[in-house]
Scaffold this motif. Structure first.
Motif, short mmCIF file in Angstrom:
data_model
loop_
_atom_site.label_atom_id
_atom_site.label_comp_id
_atom_site.label_asym_id
_atom_site.label_seq_id
_atom_site.Cartn_x
_atom_site.Cartn_y
_atom_site.Cartn_z
N ARG A 231 -30.22 -1.54 57.24
CA ARG A 231 -30.62 -0.41 56.40
C ARG A 231 -30.16 0.90 57.02
O ARG A 231 -29.69 1.81 56.33
N LEU A 235 -27.50 3.49 55.17
CA LEU A 235 -27.88 4.87 54.86
C LEU A 235 -26.98 5.88 55.57
O LEU A 235 -26.74 6.97 55.07
N ASP A 294 -36.69 3.52 54.20
CA ASP A 294 -35.51 4.37 54.04
C ASP A 294 -35.82 5.83 54.33
O ASP A 294 -34.98 6.56 54.89
#
Length: 301
Positions: A231, A235, A294
């Motif tokens: 993740r 990102l 996130d």
């Protein structure tokens, strides 16, 4: 000295969780005195930073006198916990006994030892290793002392300012596209606590009378270290992480260069067993939920 109609808090420690806790309290108009050996901490007109040794009980008592709450986020160097934690915790406990201040402790999950989750705060503190037993004794002694005390237990930290296996061994390597070596099974679920969520839980527990006399779990997000690294990479627009698990032999060899590595053997989870935390009571009673993964990683980036 207490200010009329203004709450005053003492925080022992100056790391990321201590700083976020201080800013939350100050943001609500409450005065904060941060104590650390270096006198560090965030800049805010309601935050007073003091250089002092928390094991100096008389000085700590003087700085705590008149405060509503004493928060502690401090810990000795990792490899000295069995010898140094009893000294630090005894001084903190003496200060709150002398002053009658409410006591809010930041703990972790080591005291449970290897368990099959999901772990709730009422699980027995059955750790057999020296670091786990040190953490367990800190809580057991405080809980049986008669003071007004609670403990917030956090999982492995992640997020901006975190100091953990993930932040030290995974985060930078992922962002730089380098091979990641980690002393953790890559695909087994593990519970992580965002720094900000730990701070929010400390503040919420301090303000709720029913929080005292027991421990609480800080909110966590549960995913494997490979998923968390993936993740972060996505990102940040970084390449897909290349990751390898460090062996016990790797840790043993590294321990000859730095004591930290030798300490990792105790806290490795049982092979193939997820390490999952249940924080449902924190969410229901204290009203603190986990920040989306996130969002935490974007702050890191």
């Amino acid at each position: 000295m207490k200010f009329a109609d203004t709450k005053v808090h003492v925080i022992v420690g100056r790391g990321a969780t201590a700083s976020k806790t201080a800013l939350l309290l100050a943001g609500d108009g409450e005065r904060v005195r941060m104590i650390s050996r270096t006198g560090g901490g965030p800049e805010h007109p309601l935050i007073d930073k003091v250089a002092a040794d928390a094991t100096d009980t008389d000085r700590l008592t003087e700085l705590t006198e008149g405060a509503d709450t004493l928060f502690t986020t401090a810990a000795p160097p990792y490899h000295t916990w069995p010898e140094q934690f009893p000294i630090l915790s005894a001084s903190l406990l003496s200060a709150v006994k002398r002053t009658g201040t409410a006591y809010v402790m930041l703990g972790n999950l080591y005291a449970y030892g290897p368990v099959d989750g999901p772990i709730t705060p009422d699980f027995p503190l059955a750790a057999a290793g020296p670091k786990g037993r040190a953490r367990a004794r800190v809580w057991e002694e405080a809980a049986s002392s008669g003071v007004k005390v609670t403990e917030v237990r956090a999982g492995q930290f992640y997020g901006a300012g975190a100091f953990s296996v993930f932040s030290l061994m995974v985060q930078r390597h992922v962002l730089e596209g380098r091979l990641v070596l980690v002393p953790q099974e890559l695909d087994v679920p593990h519970s992580y606590t965002a720094i900000g969520d730990a701070a929010r839980t400390l503040v919420a527990a301090s303000r709720d009378d029913q929080a005292y006399g027991r421990a609480w779990h800080a909110p966590t997000s549960t995913l494997s270290v490979r998923e968390l690294a993936g993740r972060l990479a996505e990102l940040a627009g970084a390449p897909e992480p290349r990751m390898e698990e460090m062996t016990e032999r790797d840790l043993t060899l590294l321990a000859y260069t730095e004591p930290f590595w030798g300490e990792m053997h105790e806290v490795l989870t049982k092979p193939g067993h997820p390490f999952v935390v249940d924080y449902s009571e924190t969410e229901k009673i204290l009203g603190v939920s986990a920040t989306p993964v996130d969002d935490v990683l974007r702050e890191v980036i």
